[in-house]
Structures are given as C-alpha cells and as structure tokens.
Design an enzyme around this catalytic site. Structure first.
Site, short mmCIF file in Angstrom:
data_model
loop_
_atom_site.label_atom_id
_atom_site.label_comp_id
_atom_site.label_asym_id
_atom_site.label_seq_id
_atom_site.Cartn_x
_atom_site.Cartn_y
_atom_site.Cartn_z
N LYS A 161 0.85 -1.16 -0.05
CA LYS A 161 0.39 0.08 -0.11
C LYS A 161 0.85 1.29 -0.14
O LYS A 161 0.17 2.56 0.04
CB LYS A 161 -1.05 -0.11 1.11
CG LYS A 161 -1.83 -0.99 1.32
CD LYS A 161 -2.82 -0.44 2.50
CE LYS A 161 -4.30 -1.66 1.81
NZ LYS A 161 -5.53 -1.50 2.91
N LYS B 158 -7.83 -10.07 -8.79
CA LYS B 158 -8.94 -10.40 -7.82
C LYS B 158 -9.88 -9.67 -8.00
O LYS B 158 -9.66 -8.33 -8.99
CB LYS B 158 -8.38 -10.12 -6.58
CG LYS B 158 -8.52 -10.78 -5.22
CD LYS B 158 -7.96 -10.74 -3.60
CE LYS B 158 -8.72 -10.44 -3.66
NZ LYS B 158 -8.70 -10.10 -1.44
N LYS C 40 -12.24 -2.59 -6.47
CA LYS C 40 -13.12 -1.58 -6.22
C LYS C 40 -12.51 -0.95 -6.62
O LYS C 40 -12.99 0.57 -7.47
CB LYS C 40 -13.64 -1.32 -4.92
CG LYS C 40 -12.57 -1.13 -4.41
CD LYS C 40 -12.93 -0.72 -2.74
CE LYS C 40 -11.78 0.04 -1.89
NZ LYS C 40 -10.66 -0.76 -1.31
#
Ligand code: TRP
Length: 350
Positions: free
Chosen positions: A118, A211, A214
């Site tokens: 991240k 995956k 969103k």
C-alpha cells in the site's frame, strides 16, 4: 454451560461493495451467527489510513459506512442477536492501540507485506496510521477478547501479528496479570483464523488472474452489490471466457482462470461444490452456462440490492443500528480496557 466463543471481523468502508466482498466475507459472517457470538465492525478508523484521495473524504466515508452496514443487514446479519457497529464510536479501539503500540516492535511491523504494497515506492510519505494499521487491527480483536476471526488470505499475516501482540502482552505483564486474578497468566487469548471455504476468492470478470476489486478501472470487472438485474446480466454476458466448452471435471479448470472463476461463483452462490456444477454444465457452451449464472446471481443478489436501496433511503435507521451496536460493544470493550490498564499499572479513580 459452555461459554459461547466470540467472533470479531471488520470490513473497511472504502467504496463499492462487490460480489468478492459478499462471497469472500459477508456470506461467512452470516453463517457464523449460528455458532458464535459475533461482532461485525465497520472499520472506519482503518479506512482513513491512506490519503484522503483514496478514501474519498468525509461525505464518502459516511456514505460508505452506512452502505457496509446496510449490506450486512440486507445479507442477513442480525444486529439484535449480534453486534454491528462502526469502530470510531467505541473509543477503546484507539486506546488499546496505544498500549499495543508499546508492546509491538518496529521490526514486526516493517515485515508486513500489505504495508509495503500500500505504501508503494514512496514509503516516507505513507501515513503513520498506515504503518500502525495492523496494531489497530489487533486492538479491534483483542478489545473483545475474540477467539475466532474470519479473514481472507490477505489478512493472515495481520492476524499472526495479533497473536504475537497478545502473547507478548501476556509475557510482559505475566505477574501483574496473575495478580489481577488470571491464574494462568493469560489475559488476551490467541485469536484463531477462520478461513472461509473454497471458491470464495472471486476474480475479475475481465481477467481471471486478478482479484475482483473496487479499484479496478473497469466497472465491468465486478458485480456490485447494488447492481440491478440488467446490469448483472450485462456484466456476466460480457465476462471474459475462452473458446472451449466447459470441462466435465474440476481438473479441467486448472489452466482456465476465467472458466474457473465463473464456475466458482456459481458454486459459491448455490452452496454446492464445483464438481457438482460441472456435472450439470460440463461439456456445454459458455452461453447457456452464463444464462444460468445470470439467473442465479439475480435471484441471490437482487433481494440484497433491494434491501440496501431501502436502507439507503433511511439513513436514520442505519445510524440507529450502529449507535445501538456501539453501545453494546462498548460495554464489553470498557471491561477489557479497564483491566488492561490496571494490568499495565495506570492509576485511575476507583
Ligand atoms: N484489515 C481488514 C481488511 O482490510 C479489516 C479489519 C480491520 C479486520 N480490523 C479487523 C478484519 C479485525 C478482521 C478482524 O480486510
């Protein structure tokens, strides 16, 4: 009577919920209600650990918090029998995090792979909160002394860290813990992962190796929980496949990620193993399988979407669920926190 074991899990309010969140987490939360006493938390404190451009700002945070709550309720989580709340309404999460900050070691946190992902290249510019994220997660779980945590593969390392923190707290304060009436010296339990069944890893409809997410720029890559029947049908019809007919055995899915994903979604939504699904559809063309998949998805998801829509129109009701949940969570949290502070040696009013 045996004590009912406690489950804790959290979902971040960071954007549109999709089929991956539903099959990967929420369905399992619903099932666990039968055998555990459950706390399901909308982790808004976690949501703000990345830049405001990522979490979308105050209006988005509030909207997403209510949407996750609505998805929980619409999917069948019972907020009366169990506890549904948002993290920021229970001050103990942040308070226990501070104690744990002084138990966890910098070396432990610097090994966390999700932080590295991240934070990316510009690690100096990541928030301190993002670095501390796994400690807050440990506090979430241990504030309720939860013993079981349903998590996906990507959170297993964080759960390991929670176990390490629980153990180090118990070691560091062993004598004090025994002095406070815990004869075995164990104040915090070692939370166990509850890994969800197979076929719960939902992949992108455009690329079976990624995956469902969103943050994928293509909305066609995912089925949002709020999509209407037509949108669901369109997205499934457009989903990437390959030219071969469906295999008759599971082994035949191994090198075909898109076929594997669609069969996995069908299996998960119908609660049957993939081998069963292939018994019905193996040897056939994708087009007829896709028709059946559209029907199943619409049947399972449209009642949820409808209920979410109803709840979105009644934010006062959703907020009240969170307020009630937070009050009940806080009763448990305060008890743990009080004892934890006594164990550490903080002076307080008696
Ligand atoms: N980090 C989790 C995720 O992104 C969310 C989370 C926060 C959580 N606190 C938790 C999950 C405690 C389980 C238990 O998926």
């Amino acid at each position: 009577m045996a004590m009912v074991e406690r489950v804790f899990s959290g979902v971040q309010p960071t954007g549109n919920l999709h089929l991956g969140n539903y099959l990967g987490a929420i369905v399992n939360f619903v099932k666990l209600q039968e055998n555990y006493s459950c706390l399901y938390c909308v982790v808004d404190l976690h949501a703000i650990t990345q830049g405001v451009d990522v979490w979308g700002g105050p209006a988005e945070l509030a909207r997403n918090t209510r949407e996750v709550t609505a998805a929980f309720i619409a999917s069948g989580i019972d907020p009366k029998k169990h506890i549904v709340f948002n993290q920021s309404q229970v001050p103990g999460h942040a308070e226990l995090t501070w104690i744990f900050n002084c138990v966890a070691r910098v070396g432990w946190l610097s090994r966390m792979t999700q932080f590295k992902e991240k934070a990316g290249k510009d690690r100096e510019n990541a928030s301190v909160g993002l670095y501390d994220y796994p400690v807050l997660m440990a506090a979430d779980i241990l504030l309720y002394r939860a013993t079981h945590v349903p998590v996906g593969e990507d959170q297993k390392q964080h759960l390991e860290l929670s176990r390490d923190i629980a153990q180090k707290f118990n070691n560091d304060f062993g004598d004090s813990i025994r002095g406070h009436g815990f004869g075995d010296g164990l104040f915090f339990p070692q939370p166990e992962p509850l890994i969800t069944g197979p076929a719960t890893r939902v992949m992108s409809l455009r690329d079976g190796t990624k995956k469902m997410s969103k943050s994928d720029s293509s909305d066609n890559s995912r089925i949002n929980l709020t999509d209407d029947a037509d949108t669901i049908a369109q997205k499934i019809r457009k989903a990437k496949t390959d030219p071969e007919p469906l295999p008759t055995e599971e082994k035949g899915l191994e090198t075909r990620p898109e076929a594997d994903n669609l069969v996995g979604i069908y299996a998960a939504l119908s609660g049957r193993p993939k081998s069963d699904v292939l018994r019905d559809f193996g040897g056939g063309q994708f087009s007829s399988f896709k028709n059946a998949l559209v029907e199943l998805c619409v049947a399972k998801l449209s009642p949820i979407a409808a209920e979410m829509k109803r709840l979105a129109a009644d934010p006062g009701h959703v907020d009240q669920i969170l307020i009630d949940g937070a009050e009940r969570a806080n009763v448990i949290a305060e008890q743990t926190l009080k004892t934890a502070k006594d164990i550490v040696g903080f002076v307080r009013k008696r």
